[in-house]
Design an enzyme around this catalytic site. Structure first.
Site, PDB file in Angstrom:
ATOM      1  N   HIS A  37       0.832  -1.206   0.000  1.00 38.49           N
ATOM      2  CA  HIS A  37       0.000   0.000   0.000  1.00 38.49           C
ATOM      3  C   HIS A  37       0.867   1.257   0.000  1.00 38.49           C
ATOM      4  O   HIS A  37       0.583   2.230  -0.706  1.00 38.49           O
ATOM      5  CB  HIS A  37      -0.905   0.024   1.235  1.00 38.49           C
ATOM      6  CG  HIS A  37      -1.874  -1.093   1.326  1.00 38.49           C
ATOM      7  ND1 HIS A  37      -1.821  -2.066   2.308  1.00 38.49           N
ATOM      8  CD2 HIS A  37      -2.944  -1.413   0.556  1.00 38.49           C
ATOM      9  CE1 HIS A  37      -2.812  -2.914   2.149  1.00 38.49           C
ATOM     10  NE2 HIS A  37      -3.505  -2.549   1.093  1.00 38.49           N
ATOM     11  N   LYS A 148      -0.888  -4.456  -8.849  1.00 38.21           N
ATOM     12  CA  LYS A 148      -1.091  -5.505  -9.852  1.00 38.21           C
ATOM     13  C   LYS A 148      -1.242  -6.895  -9.239  1.00 38.21           C
ATOM     14  O   LYS A 148      -1.508  -7.853  -9.966  1.00 38.21           O
ATOM     15  CB  LYS A 148       0.065  -5.499 -10.856  1.00 38.21           C
ATOM     16  CG  LYS A 148       0.053  -4.280 -11.782  1.00 38.21           C
ATOM     17  CD  LYS A 148       1.153  -4.367 -12.831  1.00 38.21           C
ATOM     18  CE  LYS A 148       1.103  -3.170 -13.766  1.00 38.21           C
ATOM     19  NZ  LYS A 148       2.183  -3.220 -14.780  1.00 38.21           N
ATOM     20  N   SER A 186      -2.618  -8.178   3.108  1.00 42.87           N
ATOM     21  CA  SER A 186      -3.132  -8.064   4.472  1.00 42.87           C
ATOM     22  C   SER A 186      -3.503  -9.434   5.024  1.00 42.87           C
ATOM     23  O   SER A 186      -3.407  -9.672   6.233  1.00 42.87           O
ATOM     24  CB  SER A 186      -4.354  -7.134   4.492  1.00 42.87           C
ATOM     25  OG  SER A 186      -4.005  -5.847   4.023  1.00 42.87           O
TER      26      SER A 186
END
Length: 282
Positions: A37, A148, A186
């Site tokens: 992120h 991606k 995550s």
């Protein structure tokens, strides 16, 4: 950096920024931020005057029996990561505001959502495109950045933006990996130590396929067998799919070329992980 929870406040902030001639970048996330992120935020920071990161665990993209209730959440840690990446605004709306009583409008991209994750997670992409369309209307970004690793998601969002004449530029960014090759996610937080080791089979399978391709192998059947053998050797691994598709159209191919997408989805224990590569890219 400011935390905004109100849709109206986020919209007025975006309108004011645009009226002042400033460019706005959006990084949509479900939170529990990691270096993947952060790489999107870093790029957004370079490209725009105002950087917004949305944090919203979107209920409409989770199916029955999936991990909506257990999806990892840590807003305080997310705020630290976002601030370090130069985010100006975190937009963290409530689900009851995004989908109030009586809500009944959804955005659905047809063909691109049928294979791969769309086949095993029915309704997932309808939830994704709906929430992303809403975020685009609320944040009004000039550009939005996506990783991606979720290659099909990126392709679907690009199609939605083009088909609906959205002016936002969709930017796809490379997969960020741990030092041992595991794609950052995550959901990696779910893995036990043994499962974490087993999860390396995804990136190892991709490396093996890419190596064979660069050595001249073009048969998808042969390349798929390489990947299957590596993944099936892991005790914790259960394959959802190992597919070879054209990267732009997401249609199956029998002979690999530089534009072939190799896409994997594998359950490691109870955790579903995805990874991919395009054979002609580094």
């Amino acid at each position: 950096m400011k935390l905004i929870e109100s849709i109206e406040e986020m919209q007025s902030t975006a309108i004011n920024a645009r009226q002042a001639g400033k460019t706005v970048a959006l990084v949509p996330t479900m939170g529990y931020l990691h270096a993947g992120h952060a790489s999107l935020m870093d790029e957004g920071r370079k490209r725009a005057d105002i950087l917004v990161a949305s944090i919203f665990v979107n209920p409409t993209q989770f199916g029955a029996g999936e991990d909506f209730n257990t999806y990892p959440r840590d807003l305080e840690k997310d705020k630290l990561i976002a601030k370090a990446a130069g985010v100006d605004y975190i937009f963290a709306p409530k689900a009851s505001d995004m989908y109030p009583t009586g809500y009944q409008t959804y955005v659905n991209v047809e063909k691109l959502t049928r294979p791969l994750c769309g086949a095993s997670r029915p309704g997932h992409f309808r939830g994704v495109t709906t929430v992303v369309a809403k975020l685009f209307n609320i944040v009004m970004p000039h550009l939005a950045l996506f990783g991606k690793k979720d290659f099909q998601q990126l392709t679907v969002i690009r199609r939605m933006a083009a088909d609906l004449n959205m002016t936002v530029q969709i930017v796809g960014m490379p997969i960020v990996r741990e030092s041992d090759g595991l794609a950052m996610s995550s959901r990696n937080a779910y893995l036990s130590q043994a499962e974490r080791q087993s999860a390396l089979c995804l990136s190892l399978a991709l490396q093996s396929v890419r190596g064979a391709f660069r050595s001249g192998e073009r048969s998808v059947e042969a390349l798929r067998k390489l990947a299957l053998d590596i993944i099936n050797a892991e005790a914790f691994a259960v394959i959802d799919y190992v597919e070879f598709y054209h990267e732009a159209t997401l249609t199956e191919v029998e002979q690999a070329d530089d534009r072939t997408l190799v896409a994997l989805a594998v359950k490691i224990g109870k955790t579903r992980l995805i990874d991919n590569c395009v054979l002609g890219e580094d």
